[in-house]
Design a protein around this motif. Structure first.
Motif, short mmCIF file in Angstrom:
data_model
loop_
_atom_site.label_atom_id
_atom_site.label_comp_id
_atom_site.label_asym_id
_atom_site.label_seq_id
_atom_site.Cartn_x
_atom_site.Cartn_y
_atom_site.Cartn_z
N LEU A 169 -23.31 31.85 129.62
CA LEU A 169 -24.17 31.27 128.59
C LEU A 169 -23.45 30.11 127.90
CD1 LEU A 169 -26.80 31.27 127.02
CD2 LEU A 169 -25.86 33.06 125.53
N SER A 170 -22.14 30.23 127.74
CA SER A 170 -21.36 29.18 127.07
C SER A 170 -21.44 27.85 127.80
CB SER A 170 -19.89 29.60 126.97
OG SER A 170 -19.72 30.66 126.06
N VAL A 171 -21.33 27.88 129.13
CA VAL A 171 -21.36 26.63 129.87
C VAL A 171 -22.76 26.01 129.81
CG1 VAL A 171 -21.91 27.58 132.16
CG2 VAL A 171 -20.54 25.51 131.98
N MET A 172 -23.79 26.83 129.76
CA MET A 172 -25.15 26.32 129.61
C MET A 172 -25.35 25.67 128.25
SD MET A 172 -27.21 29.53 131.31
CE MET A 172 -26.59 30.27 132.83
N VAL A 173 -24.84 26.32 127.21
CA VAL A 173 -24.94 25.78 125.86
C VAL A 173 -24.11 24.51 125.73
CG1 VAL A 173 -24.35 26.22 123.44
CG2 VAL A 173 -25.45 28.01 124.80
N ALA A 174 -22.94 24.48 126.35
CA ALA A 174 -22.08 23.31 126.29
C ALA A 174 -22.77 22.09 126.88
CB ALA A 174 -20.76 23.57 127.00
N MET A 175 -23.45 22.26 128.01
CA MET A 175 -24.15 21.14 128.64
C MET A 175 -25.28 20.62 127.74
SD MET A 175 -22.88 20.05 131.42
CE MET A 175 -24.27 19.07 132.01
N ALA A 176 -25.98 21.53 127.08
CA ALA A 176 -27.04 21.11 126.15
C ALA A 176 -26.43 20.36 124.97
CB ALA A 176 -27.82 22.33 125.67
N LYS A 207 -12.95 31.09 125.65
CA LYS A 207 -11.78 30.24 125.39
C LYS A 207 -11.79 28.98 126.24
CE LYS A 207 -8.95 33.52 126.46
NZ LYS A 207 -9.92 34.60 126.76
N THR A 208 -12.01 29.15 127.54
CA THR A 208 -11.95 28.01 128.46
C THR A 208 -12.99 26.96 128.11
OG1 THR A 208 -11.16 29.44 130.26
CG2 THR A 208 -12.12 27.32 130.88
N ILE A 209 -14.23 27.39 127.87
CA ILE A 209 -15.31 26.44 127.57
C ILE A 209 -15.08 25.77 126.22
CG2 ILE A 209 -17.80 26.16 127.29
CD1 ILE A 209 -16.88 26.85 130.12
N ILE A 210 -14.64 26.52 125.23
CA ILE A 210 -14.42 25.94 123.90
C ILE A 210 -13.30 24.90 123.94
CG2 ILE A 210 -13.55 26.44 121.58
CD1 ILE A 210 -15.15 29.03 121.68
N ILE A 211 -12.16 25.26 124.53
CA ILE A 211 -11.02 24.33 124.58
C ILE A 211 -11.39 23.08 125.36
CG2 ILE A 211 -8.67 24.03 125.46
CD1 ILE A 211 -8.23 27.03 124.84
N THR A 212 -12.06 23.26 126.50
CA THR A 212 -12.47 22.10 127.31
C THR A 212 -13.48 21.24 126.56
OG1 THR A 212 -12.15 23.42 129.33
CG2 THR A 212 -13.40 21.38 129.54
N VAL A 214 -13.94 20.96 123.26
CA VAL A 214 -13.29 20.26 122.15
C VAL A 214 -12.55 19.02 122.68
CG1 VAL A 214 -11.42 20.41 120.45
CG2 VAL A 214 -13.09 22.26 120.64
N ALA A 215 -11.82 19.18 123.79
CA ALA A 215 -11.12 18.05 124.38
C ALA A 215 -12.09 16.96 124.81
CB ALA A 215 -10.28 18.52 125.57
N LEU A 216 -13.23 17.35 125.38
CA LEU A 216 -14.22 16.38 125.84
C LEU A 216 -14.86 15.64 124.67
CD1 LEU A 216 -15.93 18.40 128.72
CD2 LEU A 216 -14.76 16.21 128.97
N VAL A 217 -15.13 16.34 123.57
CA VAL A 217 -15.71 15.69 122.40
C VAL A 217 -14.73 14.64 121.85
CG1 VAL A 217 -16.43 16.02 120.00
CG2 VAL A 217 -17.21 17.60 121.77
N ILE A 218 -13.45 14.96 121.82
CA ILE A 218 -12.44 14.00 121.36
C ILE A 218 -12.44 12.77 122.26
CG2 ILE A 218 -9.95 13.63 121.08
CD1 ILE A 218 -9.73 16.60 120.31
N VAL A 219 -12.48 12.99 123.57
CA VAL A 219 -12.52 11.86 124.52
C VAL A 219 -13.78 11.03 124.30
CG1 VAL A 219 -12.76 11.27 126.97
CG2 VAL A 219 -11.11 13.01 126.26
N TYR A 220 -14.90 11.70 124.06
CA TYR A 220 -16.16 10.98 123.85
C TYR A 220 -16.06 10.06 122.63
CZ TYR A 220 -20.95 10.00 122.44
OH TYR A 220 -22.10 9.36 122.05
N TYR A 221 -15.59 10.58 121.51
CA TYR A 221 -15.54 9.76 120.31
C TYR A 221 -14.54 8.61 120.43
CZ TYR A 221 -18.64 12.56 117.43
OH TYR A 221 -19.76 13.18 116.91
N ILE A 222 -13.47 8.81 121.18
CA ILE A 222 -12.46 7.76 121.32
C ILE A 222 -12.91 6.67 122.29
CG2 ILE A 222 -10.12 7.24 122.11
CD1 ILE A 222 -9.26 9.97 121.10
N ILE A 398 -14.49 21.96 136.80
CA ILE A 398 -13.10 22.05 137.29
C ILE A 398 -12.32 23.08 136.49
CG2 ILE A 398 -10.92 20.78 137.42
CD1 ILE A 398 -12.59 18.27 138.09
N SER A 399 -12.49 23.09 135.17
CA SER A 399 -11.76 24.04 134.33
C SER A 399 -12.32 25.44 134.44
CB SER A 399 -11.78 23.57 132.87
OG SER A 399 -13.11 23.50 132.37
N LEU A 400 -13.64 25.57 134.50
CA LEU A 400 -14.26 26.88 134.60
C LEU A 400 -13.89 27.59 135.90
CD1 LEU A 400 -16.22 28.92 133.29
CD2 LEU A 400 -18.07 27.80 134.52
#
Length: 437
Positions: A169-176, A207-212, A214-222, A398-400
């Motif tokens: 469910l986490s990966v589905m929510v993350a994509m949304a 853990k895996t989805i959250i950490i990934t 968060v890293a992706l959101v940082i990359v997006y904003y930068i 890749i991370s999942l």
């Protein structure tokens, strides 16, 4: 031939379903939206989608898309593995589940190619419905909390449904969430939806989805937000503050802390021993008091796979699709690891929880190479197209795959295959733009 073409399309028109881009978008959206529901709904949807495709296809749209070939090769290898499988019955049973790797790419090859606009419509439909599904689950959790007063209903598998675990469910929510993050000209409601989905993602505590994420959101904003430096800094500080707060309060903090806890166990139970990473890799036998956190367990599983490679002739072929489970169980017996963990699951009956190892163990080195091939193609195309939602999908997968045998589950293989086909055909440039819808 012309009569067959005419009769097929006439049949659809009489049913009120004339071939159109709206129907194609509808079927792709529905195929994605039914993934979190019980399997039967998704299966029926995909069968109807396949039937519609066979009736509506136009030979001018039929095209073997090279980017989808690795998925077809992967399924072909699975099917061939029946000839050498150590458990033919398990392999044949799994082929039905894995058939999404065959008929979903076939559907995309028979239909007209979607344009970027069409892909965004699908993503919008999917993301909106995932948001509504998350709201529904959150309201259910509130009701359950009001009845029992147990705050655990808001976290991890307790928040997810009985048939859908928190990681999937986490990966589905993350994509949304990434869809709403990438939308231009966000409204107040758009920001509110994004905020809720990120909160819900943290409550699911993967853990895996959250950490990934968060890293992706940082990359997006930068790199992708298009904001000036001042607003980038403000947005990042606000996001990191929220992420830190959500990570500190709740089960996600406990789950991350548990990965680094090798001293006294929870609840003051001094008889329980937390297995260290070194022990997971090198210790010969274990006892009923030994507890494995997620990292230690996955390291132990990588260790027993290395033992299997040395002891059995599986480098080229593997054990056969879905046929490695008995070998994992036997290794657990050899290492006296037959007791249950904290979640009540017997350690030696847990699959590899690593898609790379799972593919190698079941299908040999060629299975692993095909997985690496289509993940590499997916990542390369995402960077080439500069569509951040595609990049997010590529990195998440890749991370999942490091922590889940994602493609060995029906929801996982349908989710991955649908998005892979959608992004790598709909976001790639078309030879003749008129063919894209």
């Amino acid at each position: 031939m012309g009569y067959n073409y005419f009769s097929r399309h006439t049949l659809l028109k009489r049913a009120g379903l004339p071939p159109s881009k709206k129907l194609l978008i509808f079927f792709i959206s529905t195929g994605l939206l039914t993934i979190p529901l019980p399997h039967v709904y998704n299966s029926i949807t995909l069968i109807l989608f396949a039937a519609y495709t066979l009736l509506a296809y136009n030979k001018e749209n039929v095209k073997l898309r090279p980017v989808l070939v690795p998925l077809l090769l992967f399924f072909a290898l699975m099917a061939i593995s029946v000839t050498w499988s150590h458990d033919v019955k398990a392999t044949l049973k799994a082929l039905g589940r894995e058939s999404a790797l065959l008929f979903i790419p076939a559907i995309f090859c028979l239909n007209m190619q979607l344009s970027k606009r069409g892909v965004r419509k699908v993503l919008n439909n999917y993301s909106l419905m995932i948001f509504l599904f998350a709201v529904y689950l959150f309201i259910k959790a509130i009701i359950r909390y009001s009845d029992a007063g147990n705050s655990e209903v808001f976290f991890y598998n307790n928040l997810a449904t009985n048939y859908l675990n928190a990681v999937y469910l986490s990966v589905m929510v993350a994509m949304a969430a990434f869809h709403f993050l990438c939308k231009k000209n966000k409204t107040f409601w758009g920001y509110l939806t994004l905020l809720f989905l990120m909160l819900f993602l943290f409550l699911l505590s993967s853990k895996t989805i959250i950490i990934t994420s968060v890293a992706l959101v940082i990359v997006y904003y930068i790199f992708y937000s298009g904001m000036n430096r001042r607003f980038k800094v403000i947005a990042l500080l606000v996001f990191l503050g929220m992420a830190g707060t959500l990570g500190y309060y709740g089960e996600i903090n406990e789950r991350i802390t548990a990965e680094f806890n090798y001293s006294s166990p929870e609840g003051g139970n001094t008889e329980m021993h937390h297995v260290t990473l070194n022990e997971a890799w090198s210790r010969e036998t274990f006892t009923a008091n030994d507890y494995f956190n997620a990292t230690a367990l996955r390291l132990y599983q990588a260790r027993i796979f290395s033992e299997m490679l040395k002891e059995d002739n599986i480098f080229l072929t593997g054990y056969g699709l879905n046929a490695s489970a008995p070998q994992i169980e036997q290794k657990g017996i050899e290492h006296s690891l037959t007791h249950t963990g904290k979640e009540g699951i017997t350690y030696n009956k847990i699959n590899f929880h690593n898609q790379y190892i799972e593919a190698f163990a079941d299908l040999g080195i060629f299975g692993l190479l095909i997985v690496i091939l289509f993940l590499g193609i997916n990542l390369k195309n995402s960077i080439k197209n500069k569509e951040f939602i595609h990049i997010a999908f590529a990195v998440l997968m890749i991370s999942l795959f490091l922590t889940e045998s994602f493609l060995w589950r029906q929801r996982g293989v349908v989710f991955f295959t649908m998005f892979y086909c959608l992004f790598n055909t709909g976001l790639l440039p078309v030879t003749t733009e008129k063919k894209a819808v």
